[in-house]
Design a protein around this motif. Structure first.
Motif, PDB file in Angstrom:
ATOM      1  N   PRO A  76       8.975  36.449  78.854  1.00  0.00           N
ATOM      2  CA  PRO A  76       8.074  35.317  79.121  1.00  0.00           C
ATOM      3  C   PRO A  76       7.893  35.039  80.611  1.00  0.00           C
ATOM      4  O   PRO A  76       6.790  34.682  81.043  1.00  0.00           O
ATOM      5  N   CYS A  77       8.958  35.230  81.423  1.00  0.00           N
ATOM      6  CA  CYS A  77       8.818  35.072  82.876  1.00  0.00           C
ATOM      7  C   CYS A  77       7.883  36.131  83.441  1.00  0.00           C
ATOM      8  O   CYS A  77       7.038  35.841  84.308  1.00  0.00           O
ATOM      9  N   LEU A  78       8.009  37.378  82.958  1.00  0.00           N
ATOM     10  CA  LEU A  78       7.132  38.459  83.415  1.00  0.00           C
ATOM     11  C   LEU A  78       5.675  38.127  83.094  1.00  0.00           C
ATOM     12  O   LEU A  78       4.779  38.284  83.936  1.00  0.00           O
ATOM     13  N   LEU A  79       5.425  37.661  81.879  1.00  0.00           N
ATOM     14  CA  LEU A  79       4.057  37.349  81.476  1.00  0.00           C
ATOM     15  C   LEU A  79       3.530  36.127  82.227  1.00  0.00           C
ATOM     16  O   LEU A  79       2.359  36.087  82.615  1.00  0.00           O
ATOM     17  N   VAL A 127      -3.786  37.778  76.105  1.00  0.00           N
ATOM     18  CA  VAL A 127      -4.259  37.237  74.825  1.00  0.00           C
ATOM     19  C   VAL A 127      -3.707  38.036  73.645  1.00  0.00           C
ATOM     20  O   VAL A 127      -4.090  37.784  72.489  1.00  0.00           O
ATOM     21  N   HIS A 128      -2.795  38.971  73.912  1.00  0.00           N
ATOM     22  CA  HIS A 128      -2.300  39.855  72.857  1.00  0.00           C
ATOM     23  C   HIS A 128      -1.513  39.103  71.795  1.00  0.00           C
ATOM     24  O   HIS A 128      -1.837  39.156  70.601  1.00  0.00           O
ATOM     25  N   SER A 129      -0.465  38.391  72.226  1.00  0.00           N
ATOM     26  CA  SER A 129       0.336  37.646  71.253  1.00  0.00           C
ATOM     27  C   SER A 129      -0.469  36.562  70.553  1.00  0.00           C
ATOM     28  O   SER A 129      -0.399  36.444  69.320  1.00  0.00           O
ATOM     29  N   ILE A 149       0.263  27.586  60.601  1.00  0.00           N
ATOM     30  CA  ILE A 149      -0.127  28.592  61.603  1.00  0.00           C
ATOM     31  C   ILE A 149       0.152  28.079  63.012  1.00  0.00           C
ATOM     32  O   ILE A 149       0.728  28.782  63.845  1.00  0.00           O
ATOM     33  N   PHE A 150      -0.232  26.836  63.286  1.00  0.00           N
ATOM     34  CA  PHE A 150      -0.058  26.250  64.620  1.00  0.00           C
ATOM     35  C   PHE A 150       1.422  26.188  64.989  1.00  0.00           C
ATOM     36  O   PHE A 150       1.810  26.548  66.100  1.00  0.00           O
ATOM     37  N   ARG A 151       2.268  25.729  64.064  1.00  0.00           N
ATOM     38  CA  ARG A 151       3.708  25.632  64.351  1.00  0.00           C
ATOM     39  C   ARG A 151       4.308  26.997  64.624  1.00  0.00           C
ATOM     40  O   ARG A 151       5.118  27.167  65.540  1.00  0.00           O
ATOM     41  N   ALA A 152       3.945  27.998  63.835  1.00  0.00           N
ATOM     42  CA  ALA A 152       4.490  29.354  64.027  1.00  0.00           C
ATOM     43  C   ALA A 152       4.055  29.942  65.361  1.00  0.00           C
ATOM     44  O   ALA A 152       4.838  30.610  66.042  1.00  0.00           O
ATOM     45  N   MET A 153       2.802  29.686  65.749  1.00  0.00           N
ATOM     46  CA  MET A 153       2.278  30.227  67.003  1.00  0.00           C
ATOM     47  C   MET A 153       3.037  29.684  68.200  1.00  0.00           C
ATOM     48  O   MET A 153       3.467  30.417  69.088  1.00  0.00           O
ATOM     49  N   PHE A 154       3.209  28.367  68.251  1.00  0.00           N
ATOM     50  CA  PHE A 154       3.719  27.748  69.463  1.00  0.00           C
ATOM     51  C   PHE A 154       5.234  27.587  69.475  1.00  0.00           C
ATOM     52  O   PHE A 154       5.785  26.905  70.331  1.00  0.00           O
ATOM     53  N   ARG A 155       5.903  28.279  68.544  1.00  0.00           N
ATOM     54  CA  ARG A 155       7.348  28.471  68.655  1.00  0.00           C
ATOM     55  C   ARG A 155       7.664  29.818  69.300  1.00  0.00           C
ATOM     56  O   ARG A 155       8.818  30.136  69.531  1.00  0.00           O
ATOM     57  N   ASN A 156       6.641  30.610  69.558  1.00  0.00           N
ATOM     58  CA  ASN A 156       6.818  31.956  70.112  1.00  0.00           C
ATOM     59  C   ASN A 156       6.937  31.876  71.633  1.00  0.00           C
ATOM     60  O   ASN A 156       6.042  31.382  72.321  1.00  0.00           O
ATOM     61  N   ALA A 157       8.074  32.376  72.172  1.00  0.00           N
ATOM     62  CA  ALA A 157       8.330  32.262  73.618  1.00  0.00           C
ATOM     63  C   ALA A 157       7.308  33.021  74.447  1.00  0.00           C
ATOM     64  O   ALA A 157       6.974  32.601  75.564  1.00  0.00           O
ATOM     65  N   LEU A 158       6.813  34.165  73.936  1.00  0.00           N
ATOM     66  CA  LEU A 158       5.814  34.935  74.684  1.00  0.00           C
ATOM     67  C   LEU A 158       4.514  34.143  74.819  1.00  0.00           C
ATOM     68  O   LEU A 158       3.894  34.136  75.890  1.00  0.00           O
ATOM     69  N   ILE A 180       4.281  30.911  74.805  1.00  0.00           N
ATOM     70  CA  ILE A 180       4.556  29.806  75.729  1.00  0.00           C
ATOM     71  C   ILE A 180       4.472  30.286  77.176  1.00  0.00           C
ATOM     72  O   ILE A 180       3.884  29.618  78.037  1.00  0.00           O
ATOM     73  N   GLY A 181       5.060  31.462  77.463  1.00  0.00           N
ATOM     74  CA  GLY A 181       4.998  32.009  78.816  1.00  0.00           C
ATOM     75  C   GLY A 181       3.572  32.267  79.268  1.00  0.00           C
ATOM     76  O   GLY A 181       3.195  31.945  80.405  1.00  0.00           O
ATOM     77  N   ILE A 182       2.768  32.842  78.376  1.00  0.00           N
ATOM     78  CA  ILE A 182       1.357  33.109  78.693  1.00  0.00           C
ATOM     79  C   ILE A 182       0.597  31.797  78.900  1.00  0.00           C
ATOM     80  O   ILE A 182      -0.193  31.665  79.841  1.00  0.00           O
TER      81      ILE A 182
END
Length: 309
Positions: free
Chosen positions: A45-48, A133-135, A163-172, A174-176
């Motif tokens: 996530p820091c890299l992205l 926009v991949h993830s 769908i919304f909850r699953a998406m925004f629990r993803n660290a990648l 969040i980093g993007i």
């Protein structure tokens, strides 16, 4: 042969070191879990964040690049889903998980190091445009399809919330999202924070490759061989072939074309198994496909590189 030795093998050797270390008991399963948690939840996530926050959005978000790549990704998803359902008579949940194998190429752990070794650091700009926009796109498609088949009759509001909850629990994701916020808002990042993020970025790819090798050491090919080989063919052949055709038709620049095709040609990576495991669907197929596709990509990526302009 030179591309295989100088570009591809160093990346897979680091992955192989992780595989052998876990296989021979030199590195514990708990250590692999910790390493993957560090890379997936913090370092990558820091890299992205760093890449997206400094990306020239106006210049690099070329609709032709994104349309070429994501037409291939969505074709892979549709082929995997429909093939699993119609050819192999899998449940709808299993079919979505198998479709995800053809949708989600390993754009970060394999795509970035292989593109960098093949064409240099300056060639990575189109990669980051795709990855930004991949993830969100791939998880959005996969989660939407899975929640629809799992919540048949649940209603639009409930399904959208899942769908919304699953998406925004993803660290990648969040980093993007944070990188986009900094970029679009022209928010200054203190130098000391930039330096700290850069230290995390340097650790991201080698640690993630080593950890991915350790994860693969746990997988044992089990059953469903025809389905697994079908999923691998969709991921390693159909997906990049569609991107190649779209990129040629839309007249991508050489740099864009190389990044799009190479990213599409990457094996699905551990995300395919994480997605399947999250829903308890087609886990054996996903685990075996990740292992077989990663091994197979050593040769298929070499072929795609040899065909590059």
């Amino acid at each position: 042969m030179e591309a295989l030795i100088e570009v591809i093998l160093p990346v897979f050797l680091v992955l192989g070191f992780g595989y052998v270390a876990v296989w021979r008991g030199l590195f514990s399963d708990a250590g692999v879990d910790g390493l993957m948690k560090f890379t997936q939840h913090f370092a990558i996530p820091c890299l992205l964040f760093r890449a997206v926050s400094t990306l020239d959005l106006g210049q690099n978000f070329d609709w032709r690049l994104l349309l070429s790549f994501y037409t291939g990704a969505l074709t892979g998803f549709a082929a995997g889903l429909l093939g699993a359902r119609l050819m192999f008579r899998r449940t709808w949940e299993d079919s979505v998980a198998i479709g995800f194998i053809g949708l989600f190429s390993n754009s970060v752990l394999l795509g970035i190091p292989i593109t960098e070794r093949a064409f240099g650091v300056e060639a990575l700009t189109p990669n980051y445009a795709i990855i930004a926009v991949h993830s969100p796109i791939c998880y959005g498609v996969g989660l939407t399809a899975m929640e629809i088949v799992r919540n048949r009759g649940a209603g639009l509001v409930r399904t959208s919330g899942a769908i919304f909850r699953a998406m925004f629990r993803n660290a990648l994701v969040i980093g993007i999202a944070l990188g986009l916020a900094v970029n679009l808002g022209d928010i200054p990042v203190p130098l000391v924070v930039q330096n700290a993020v850069d230290l995390m970025v340097k650790a991201a790819l080698p640690a993630a490759l080593f950890g991915l090798g350790g994860v693969l050491a746990r997988y044992r090919p089990e059953g469903d061989l025809r389905t697994v080989l079908f999923a691998c063919a969709v991921s390693l052949v159909l997906h990049p072939a569609v991107v190649w055709g779209m990129g040629t038709m839309l007249g991508l620049s050489t740099g864009q074309f190389r990044s799009a095709v190479l990213t599409a040609a990457m094996a699905p990576g551990v995300n395919a198994y994480i997605f399947a495991n999250m829903y308890g669907a087609a886990r054996r197929v996903a685990a075996s496909a990740v292992l077989f596709a990663t091994l197979g990509s050593i040769l298929t990526v070499w072929v795609w590189l040899a065909l590059m302009p």
